[in-house]
Structures are given as C-alpha cells and as structure tokens.
Design an enzyme around this catalytic site. Structure first.
Site, short mmCIF file in Angstrom:
data_model
loop_
_atom_site.label_atom_id
_atom_site.label_comp_id
_atom_site.label_asym_id
_atom_site.label_seq_id
_atom_site.Cartn_x
_atom_site.Cartn_y
_atom_site.Cartn_z
N TYR A 5 36.94 42.99 40.55
CA TYR A 5 36.48 41.71 40.00
C TYR A 5 35.99 40.78 41.13
O TYR A 5 35.88 39.59 40.93
CB TYR A 5 37.60 41.03 39.22
CG TYR A 5 38.05 41.78 37.98
CD1 TYR A 5 37.23 41.83 36.84
CD2 TYR A 5 39.27 42.43 37.94
CE1 TYR A 5 37.64 42.51 35.70
CE2 TYR A 5 39.69 43.11 36.79
CZ TYR A 5 38.88 43.14 35.68
OH TYR A 5 39.28 43.81 34.55
N TYR A 62 37.31 39.82 28.64
CA TYR A 62 38.44 38.94 28.90
C TYR A 62 38.50 38.51 30.35
O TYR A 62 39.27 37.64 30.71
CB TYR A 62 39.76 39.62 28.47
CG TYR A 62 40.48 40.42 29.52
CD1 TYR A 62 40.10 41.72 29.83
CD2 TYR A 62 41.56 39.89 30.22
CE1 TYR A 62 40.75 42.46 30.79
CE2 TYR A 62 42.23 40.61 31.19
CZ TYR A 62 41.82 41.90 31.47
OH TYR A 62 42.48 42.63 32.44
N ARG A 63 37.62 39.08 31.18
CA ARG A 63 37.68 38.87 32.63
C ARG A 63 36.44 39.52 33.19
O ARG A 63 35.92 40.48 32.60
CB ARG A 63 38.93 39.61 33.11
CG ARG A 63 39.41 39.39 34.50
CD ARG A 63 40.69 40.19 34.63
NE ARG A 63 41.34 40.02 35.90
CZ ARG A 63 42.43 40.70 36.27
NH1 ARG A 63 42.97 41.56 35.45
NH2 ARG A 63 42.98 40.49 37.45
#
Lengths: 513, 111
Positions: A86, A458-459
């Site tokens: 991420y 969600y991310r």
C-alpha cells in the site's frame, strides 16, 4: 502540487533540528531513500519526500506541527512504514517532510484485568508480542500477515488479523491526537480530565471521533488504546483445501451462518493456490513461460504440492468443551462438500506457534519474490458481500482482468461478519518497465470496473488514493465535499498529509483547479 | 497470589516498558552479534525469509549472512540503507548508524 521553496524548507529543517536534535532530521537523498516505497510500481524517488524529522515525544510533535503551520510545510506522518503493498511509509507526493513517529515506541500500559494496551505509534507487533510473552501476561495480540508494522498504524489503516480480535479498527478504544494547529486532544472518555474509563468505553459523550482519525488526515495520533484478547484455554483448527476452483461459493455460503451467529469468531481466509505456492517457491519452480500460469500447469502444481485451489482454516478459540461442540457444528455446515477437515488442537501451556496467536514473522513478504527478480506488489482490496455468488462474480471478474493483463491472480477472501475483504496482489518485477506500466494500468482498470459493479476498496496504495476516492461518488461526491469541509476546519494550514485518502486541503484543491 | 499479580501488573508493565523507550541509547552498549540477532535474525538465519531468497541468488552455503565467506561492511550498509531485491531499506530512525556499523563490522569479520 505545491512545490516547496528550498529556502523555506531549509528554514523549517533547521527549526525541526532545534526541536529534536540535528541527528533526528534528514535531508535530500538520505530522506528520499529512507522513506521511498520499497516495492514501488513506478520510480520510487518520484514520490519520495524532501526531508524527514523523527520526534520522540508528544511535545516534540506539537512543536513540529506549529513550525510546519507557520512556514507552510506539509508533514506526512508515518508510524513504522511497513504498510507494504500500500506504499510502505511513502507519501502521496514528493513535496512533504516525513513526520517519522518510530522513535515514539513506548508501551505505556498493559492492563491485564481489563485486557487492553496503550501504545505509541512506533510500537511494532513484535514489540508488543515480546512484551506480553516476556512478562507472562495472558493476553494475545492480533496481527496482520507480517508483524514488522505498527500496532497503531495498522489499526488506523483498518488492518485485519486472524484471531477473534482481528478487525483491528473495532478494537481501538481511546486515542490521543495532535491537531493541525498543534493542540492536543483525547477522544472518547479521555476528554474527561482524569478519566478512569478511557480504554474501556469507546464512545465518550457527544460525537465519537476515533473513526474520523482512521484512514484520514485530520490529526496525528500519538497514543492509542487497543483491546487485547485474553489467552484462551484451547484452540481448535479445522483446515480444508478445495481441489476445484469453482467450490469457492460453496465454502463461502457454508461459512456465512457460522460467522453471523458467532460460532466462528475469528476471520478465516480463503487463499487461492498461488498465495499458497508463493510461500514455497518462486514461480519458475512451477512454470517458466510468460503470461499467467496456464490452468493445466496450475492444476499439476496443485497436485504435486498437495495444496488446494482454495485453502483455509477455521480456528475456534475458547474453552475446550465449547470448541469441540462448535467444531461439530462447523463440520456439519461443510458436510455437503466433498472434502475432510484436517483437525489440530492447542492447549494453554504449549508453545504458542500453531496456537492461532500471532508470532513474529515476515514470511508473507515471500510474495515479492514470486517472479524471481526485484519484486513489487500493489494490493487491490475491494469488499464483497458475504455471499458465494457475489464472491464468485468478484473473483472471476478480477482474476480475468489479472490474466488478460498478463498477471497471475494472487489473492483471497478474508471473512468479516457480514463481508469479505477480497485482497489480491498485482506482483511485478520492478526492473521491468513494461510490466510496471501494465501493473499500473491494470490497477486503475480494476478500480474502475469494481466501482461500476458496486464494489469499493477498503484501503489502497498511496498512488491510487485519488482514483479510489473518486469512486465514492454518491450525490455528486457528497462525502468528499464533507471530508474537505472537515479538513479545512481542523487543519487550517493544510499541513497534515495532503492528499491522504484523496482528501486535499483547500490550497491544493485551488491549485489543482 | 494470582489476584495480587493481576492487580500489580499494570504498574509493573509500565515500569518494564521504559527500557523500550530508551533503546536508542541502550543499543550502543550491545555487540554487533547481539544487534544482528535482535534486528536481522528474523529474516537472515537458517529458514528465514531473507535466507530463502538469497539461497536462490548466491553460491551454496553463502545465503546465511553469518556464514558468508566475504561480506564487506560497506556492502551491508549500502544494502540496508537503500534496500535491494526483496529487502526494503531500513532508515536511520529505525536503525542508527552506530548500530548498523556494528552489525556490518560483525558480518565482515566473520571471514
């Protein structure tokens, strides 16, 4: 983009050094390489920071924020920077100074009777694990796939673990936050001076703000309460592997009632075959061609390795007698499938490895070596309804897109109570420019296609904040406009993580327009 | 006895947490070997992720860093600070220059 003036930046760095000491500020290449995205899908230095400062106390954080506000220097907070897939600790853009909180690494309290800890941002899962074990404290951490990261940072990013406390954001109780003007506030019951229930009652009085400081840029969390699970007497693990890809919906539908009624409290994860193969050997051990591994080769690898196309474990935590009753219930729920559970048990007092308690590990990083070169990965994380048919549609859609773009589908579905986190990874070779370009294009296509089907992430990776944020577009982006209104009010200088989750301060929005 | 232990633990826990906060200073007194065990061994001993990856890239018997025939300190320092292959970089705020130098010296001298 607002370019930082070099003289003003240096002025800020000197004042930061006056707060934390020259040895705790970094400039130029040292800062860029220290905080770059280690698994970047494009030139990592193109979004590496201009500088970094590492405070050791709340007071130092406040002082840094005040200087940053005065000089207009944006700060990008990071806890430990291990949010791999991420973006790691890397910022959204180059024109920031990292606010590195890793030196704030105290475990401030562990309350055994009430089952919670209070931690600073720099405390890692390994730190908390060792602290509990070394002090013979009968509480367990919950941790994501690798344990190098920050307990606070992971919870604030809504990370997921695999015990009954695995929905980490829901176990946060009480935070301390430095605001965009350098003030200090405490959320929930902590707003009451001398509160005796700060880590016990999560809601406080009036609006509840803990959630607003998660995946946001409204403040800088400097302390966090996190509930910890009492060590169970016993755990019982039921492992199953599906020989056929198309059995995923059967498994999902069998598990749903067990999650809804609380029989299964942990978060089982249906991992696909490549997720399983990747921790054993690189791709070349199974296939040497280009493009996605053909279905017949994958089937042979499955047989040779003795794994399933889907692999999962349902672990029960609690009293042995209750676990045994619930295990029979789980077996009945899966009895119509043509597979047997492999059962294993753990009893209190036995070594923790294999108990279901997370133990320190970096094994999950094995995925980056799947292609055998300097690997990188982008994690795509849409949420699926907890339904076999819906999960199957999402899986086939996304896997098809991976394979059309020339990538293996590496992924799985982790069960919440009413949802599935569908976490897949685009794994690429960082030295292969053409492959990196394909990975970036695929990721953007995945975001767009998912949104068109009503699936939101969600991310996401730092580089794709804006693209994902734009998909949350109900009523002409009402939520984005609300977030911007809050941002401008609570961070008037626009200095905390500009662009985080697609939330830009006013000056940047006007600059962009 | 158990009730006493439970009541006392939060205080004990706080006291025991303090050395963690002072680690930056305390590390200076540790040997390179101790620091390697503390900071690197999770990946770089037998069976570790780093050793498994390196075993596919270096001659047989050279994947475990403590068993390398030659490992110049400058190389260790460069790899740790910049990252290489599957290994992410480790910044100075996480591992001080002094501690990294001690680890690198320890690995270099295992000739």
């Amino acid at each position: 983009m607002i370019i930082l003036d070099a003289n003003r930046l240096e002025q800020a760095m000197q004042r930061f050094a006056g707060i934390v000491g020259e040895e705790n500020v970094w400039r130029g290449e040292e800062a860029a390489h220290g905080y770059k995205d280690a698994f970047a899908p494009r030139d990592a230095l193109s979004y590496a920071p201009r500088g970094a400062v590492a405070p050791a106390s709340v007071e130092e954080v406040q002082a840094i924020v005040r200087v940053a506000g005065e000089l207009g220097i944006p700060l990008w907070p990071t806890s430990r920077g291990k949010n791999f897939g991420y973006g790691g600790g890397a910022p959204r853009m180059r024109e920031v100074v990292m606010l590195d909180l890793i030196r704030m690494n105290r475990i401030l309290e562990v309350n055994v009777e009430m089952g919670y800890a209070v931690v600073e941002p720099g405390v890692g899962f390994d730190d908390l694990y060792h602290y509990l074990v070394d002090n013979d404290i009968p509480l367990w951490i919950s941790a994501p796939a690798h344990t190098w990261g920050s307990v606070l940072g992971n919870a604030l990013e809504r990370g997921v673990g695999y015990t009954p406390y695995g929905e980490h954001a829901s176990k946060v109780c009480g935070m301390e936050v430095v605001t965009g003007t350098g003030e200090l506030l405490r959320t929930g019951m902590g707003a009451l001076e001398g509160a005796r229930t700060w880590q016990l009652f999560p809601y406080g009085f009036g609006p509840s703000w803990d959630g607003a400081f998660m995946q946001s840029n409204f403040g800088i969390a400097t302390k966090m309460g996190i509930w910890l699970m009492p060590e169970p007497e016993h755990t019982l693990n039921l492992a199953m592997a599906f020989d056929r890809v198309e059995d995923l919906p059967l498994g999902v539908d069998a598990l749903r009632p067990l999650k809804l009624d609380g029989t299964v409290q942990a978060n089982p994860s249906f991992g696909n075959i490549i997720r399983n193969l990747a921790v054993r050997a690189p791709r070349s051990a199974y296939y040497q061609g280009s493009g996605p591994i053909p279905a017949d080769v994958l089937e042979q690898a499955r047989v040779d390795s003795g794994v399933g196309h889907w692999n999962f474990s349902i672990r029960l935590f609690g009293d042995k007698a209750v676990n045994q009753i619930n295990a029979e219930k789980v077996k009945r729920a899966f009895a119509h499938l043509p597979y047997e559970f492999e059962v294993s048990e753990w009893h209190r007092g036995e070594p923790l490895r294999g108990s279901g308690s997370p133990t320190p590990t970096l094994g999950a990083l094995g995925v980056v070596d799947w292609l055998g070169g300097p690997g990188g990965h982008l994690t795509f994380s849409p949420v699926s309804p907890f339904s076999g048919a819906e999960a199957w549609e999402q899986y086939t859609t996304i896997r098809g897109m991976y394979e059309d773009a020339g990538f293996d589908y590496y992924g799985g579905f982790t069960a919440g109570q009413r949802y599935l986190n569908h976490i897949s990874m685009v794994v690429f070779n960082r030295n292969d420019e053409e492959m990196c370009a394909r990975a970036n294009t695929l990721f953007s296509d995945l975001i767009e296609t998912a949104a068109s089907k009503g699936w939101g992430e969600y991310r996401t990776h730092t580089l794709f904040y804006d693209e994902v944020a734009r998909t949350y577009d109900y009523n002409n982006g009402a939520l984005r406009r609300w977030n911007e209104t809050v941002k401008d009010a609570v961070d008037p200088h626009g200095i905390i993580a500009p662009g985080k989750m697609g939330i830009w301060p006013r000056a940047y929005r006007e600059g962009q327009s | 006895m158990r009730a006493f232990a439970i009541a006392a633990l939060p205080v004990l826990a706080f006291a025991a947490a303090l050395p963690l906060a002072q680690r930056a200073q305390a590390q200076a007194g540790k040997s390179g070997q101790e620091l390697f065990a503390e900071r690197c061994a999770a990946c770089h001993v037998e069976g570790g992720f780093g050793t498994r990856v390196l075993s596919r890239r270096v001659p047989e018997g050279q994947a475990e860093l403590e068993k390398r025939e030659t490992l110049p300190a400058a190389l260790t320092i460069a790899v740790v600070r910049r990252g290489i292959g599957s290994m992410p970089q480790i910044r100075e705020a996480e591992l001080s220059d002094a501690d990294l130098q001690a680890i690198a010296n320890y690995l270099e001298k295992r000739l």
